[in-house]
Design an enzyme around this catalytic site. Structure first.
Site, PDB file in Angstrom:
ATOM      1  CB  CYS A  99      87.805 -96.650  82.698  1.00 18.73           C
ATOM      2  SG  CYS A  99      89.362 -95.850  83.129  1.00 18.73           S
ATOM      3  CB  CYS A 103      96.000 -96.162  79.704  1.00 16.71           C
ATOM      4  SG  CYS A 103      94.720 -97.375  79.741  1.00 16.71           S
ATOM      5  CB  THR A 190      91.233 -92.172  85.370  1.00 14.81           C
ATOM      6  OG1 THR A 190      90.340 -91.354  84.637  1.00 14.81           O
ATOM      7  CG2 THR A 190      90.979 -93.618  85.053  1.00 14.81           C
ATOM      8  CD  GLU A 256      86.330 -91.459  86.448  1.00 12.99           C
ATOM      9  OE1 GLU A 256      85.195 -91.579  86.949  1.00 12.99           O
ATOM     10  OE2 GLU A 256      86.791 -92.271  85.634  1.00 12.99           O
ATOM     11  CG  HIS A 291      95.238 -90.633  77.965  1.00 14.45           C
ATOM     12  ND1 HIS A 291      95.488 -91.898  78.456  1.00 14.45           N
ATOM     13  CD2 HIS A 291      94.059 -90.264  78.524  1.00 14.45           C
ATOM     14  CE1 HIS A 291      94.522 -92.261  79.269  1.00 14.45           C
ATOM     15  NE2 HIS A 291      93.633 -91.291  79.329  1.00 14.45           N
ATOM     16  CE1 TYR A 295      91.237 -91.646  76.779  1.00 13.20           C
ATOM     17  CE2 TYR A 295      88.889 -91.625  76.403  1.00 13.20           C
ATOM     18  CZ  TYR A 295      89.969 -91.310  77.186  1.00 13.20           C
ATOM     19  OH  TYR A 295      89.774 -90.678  78.386  1.00 13.20           O
ATOM     20  CB  CYS A 297      90.304 -98.497  76.709  1.00  9.91           C
ATOM     21  SG  CYS A 297      89.697 -96.792  76.797  1.00  9.91           S
ATOM     22  CD  GLU A 445      87.615 -92.146  81.240  1.00  9.67           C
ATOM     23  OE1 GLU A 445      87.048 -93.252  81.175  1.00  9.67           O
ATOM     24  OE2 GLU A 445      88.599 -91.932  81.957  1.00  9.67           O
TER      25      GLU A 445
HETATM   26 FE1  SF4 Z   1      90.557 -95.609  81.221  1.00 10.73          FE
HETATM   27 FE2  SF4 Z   1      90.666 -95.876  78.600  1.00 10.73          FE
HETATM   28 FE3  SF4 Z   1      91.855 -93.764  79.802  1.00 10.73          FE
HETATM   29 FE4  SF4 Z   1      92.821 -96.267  79.994  1.00 10.73          FE
HETATM   30  S1  SF4 Z   1      92.651 -95.007  78.137  1.00 10.73           S
HETATM   31  S2  SF4 Z   1      92.600 -94.805  81.632  1.00 10.73           S
HETATM   32  S3  SF4 Z   1      90.955 -97.486  80.101  1.00 10.73           S
HETATM   33  S4  SF4 Z   1      89.661 -94.226  79.692  1.00 10.73           S
HETATM   34 FE    FE Z   2      90.877 -91.314  80.456  1.00  9.25          FE
END
Ligand code: SF4
Ligand code: FE
Length: 484
Positions: A99, A103, A190, A256, A291, A295, A297, A445
């Site tokens: 992570c 974001c 985060t 976190e 958000h 994800y 990510c 997460e």
């Molecule tokens: Fe972390 Fe993914 Fe959330 Fe971005 S979207 S803060 S990389 S978990």
């Molecule tokens: Fe997150």
């Protein structure tokens, strides 16, 4: 201005954060062994923005100043911007394997750009111009913002104003000529101690009785009265062993923290919602939808895990077995399905009255619901392919010790052309992603971040037009609605 990774690190050194970990206050957050990998991951968002080959994805043109800015501070101006946001998430997930934290701030900025405008339209307030001034500051300085939504919530059956402890939801306790005083906490934050700013939003829709809880604002992360308590991660202290192998991921990680607001003053020019309870739900919904798209990510982290699974199969000499090939196909199928969802909700995005483009809410929720499941299955297959050695492997120190090293070198070798050490490295990476520090981001997460699975199911039930689907069915088999 685009900050370099070095300037970013230096800017964090200037902050005076109150951070506790393992029962002690930290006097140096930046060089702390446990926190440092998470700083490296955020620094990657700066480094990649400097590289010409990633410029199109990592940077954008500010709609306020016309200047080139990091995409993490950008307000989406069209569906192309939203699609690039998805691609940026995958790219960074693949380059960090964790992570990278930035974001949440981007999603908070975009949600506020929509909702501050909507409040002004309904109530004649001036939050939007206040917010845009703040946004200019964030874009100009290229700052990292922590988007803080999740309250501790106490007794889940009770609304904020009926909690035994009023601080279970962050709220306004007083108001002065200078601003508002707030008290409460935000959990699971985060990247909190890698951030320059904290942007607070409410965590649920509110009614009139809860109006003191309907509050949104931004503060510098080292504002007086803000306290951070770091969360633990499985295998976290391996980072203190100066290990080059046992950590799995040599450079990057996430973190976190529980963030406490102990009667903190928020100046008026940083208040973006103050008791407009009717808009708390809209802010939650916009932020959550953005958000849930973010994800993507996990698709990038999935790319790393698939690469690791294929490589360890080769190191074990098992890559040609038909069931292994099929398992790799399955991992890719699941991972690309996640990508499809994030791209789809971006491509189907629409302009809000403020002009900001927002993702398609239904598709964003569908996409995140898949994220609560598929990474677990991808991880399960990776562990299947890796074999049990991933969790019975002796430590790096045993490999380096003369009495044991020679035996481990001999007996833990896979195919003769691959060194035992490289086999170990790959196994440790898979362990890190599926059981260790990175599993916080890739698995738990994925389950709970941006709202737990049930939150998405509620949104799915609200968004789908069930009546229309019933009508399609009735039309085809000749049923006309009976009046009663
Ligand atoms: Fe972390 Fe993914 Fe959330 Fe971005 S979207 S803060 S990389 S978990
Ligand atoms: Fe997150």
């Amino acid at each position: 201005m685009l900050m370099t990774p070095q300037q970013y690190e230096e800017s964090l050194r200037q902050l005076n954060l109150v951070v506790y970990m393992f029962g002690k206050r930290l006097d140096n957050v930046v060089d702390n062994d446990i926190i440092r990998p998470s700083l490296n991951a955020v620094a990657k968002t700066y480094e990649m923005a400097q590289r010409p080959e990633f410029e199109d994805i990592m940077t954008a043109t500010s709609h306020l100043s016309g200047e080139k800015i990091n995409r993490f501070t950008h307000i989406h101006q069209n569906t192309g911007d939203l699609v690039k946001k998805t691609k940026m998430g995958r790219l960074l997930g693949a380059h960090t394997g964790c992570c990278f934290q930035r974001c949440v701030g981007m999603d908070a900025l975009n949600a506020l750009s929509i909702v501050t405008y909507d409040i002004d339209q309904a109530k004649g307030t001036s939050y939007s111009s206040r917010f845009l001034k703040y946004l200019s500051y964030v874009q100009e300085k290229d700052l990292v913002c922590d988007g803080a939504m999740t309250d501790p919530k106490g007794d889940r059956s009770l609304p904020p104003h009926r909690q035994a402890d009023a601080d279970m939801y962050l709220h306004i306790v007083d108001e002065t000529a200078d601003g508002i005083i707030v008290s409460g906490a935000k959990a699971h934050q985060t990247g909190a101690v890698n951030s320059h700013e904290i942007i607070v939003m409410p965590t649920i829709a509110m009614r009139e009785n809860d109006k003191n809880y309907a509050v949104s604002f931004a503060l510098p992360s080292d504002a007086q009265g803000i306290i951070y308590i770091m969360g633990r991660q499985s295998c976290d202290t391996r980072k203190c062993e100066n290990s080059k192998i046992d950590v799995g991921n040599l450079k990057y990680g996430g973190h976190e923290a529980l963030v406490i607001f102990d009667n903190v003053l928020v100046p008026w020019d940083r208040v973006f919602m103050c008791r407009e309870y009717e808009f708390a739900g809209a802010l939650v919904e916009k932020f959550s939808s953005y958000h849930r798209q973010s994800y993507a990510c996990k698709v990038g982290v999935g790319d790393v895990l698939i690469g690791a699974a294929q490589t360890i199969a080769e190191y074990n000499g098992a890559q040609k077995a038909s069931h292994i090939r099929d398992k790799i196909i399955e991992m890719n199928h699941l991972n690309e399905t996640l990508y499809c969802g994030s791209i789809a909700c971006a491509a189907e995005g629409q302009a809000e009255p403020s002009g900001t483009y927002c993702v398609d809410t239904l598709l964003a929720n569908i996409s995140k619901q898949n994220v609560t499941r598929f990474p677990y299955e991808i991880a399960r297959i990776a562990q299947d392919i890796a074999g049990g050695l991933m969790v019975t492997l002796p430590s790096e120190a045993d490999f380096n010790a003369p009495e044991t090293g020679k035996w481990l070198e001999k007996y833990l070798r896979g195919t003769p052309e691959i060194s035992t050490q490289n086999r170990m490295r790959m196994l440790r990476l898979i362990e890190n992603l599926t059981l260790g520090t990175a599993a916080v981001g890739y698995l738990t997460e994925s389950m709970h971040g941006a709202g737990s699975p049930q939150a998405q199911r509620i949104m799915i039930s609200r968004q789908v037009d069930l009546g229309k689907k019933q009508q399609y069915a009735k039309n085809l088999c000749g049923i006309q609605d009976e009046e009663n």
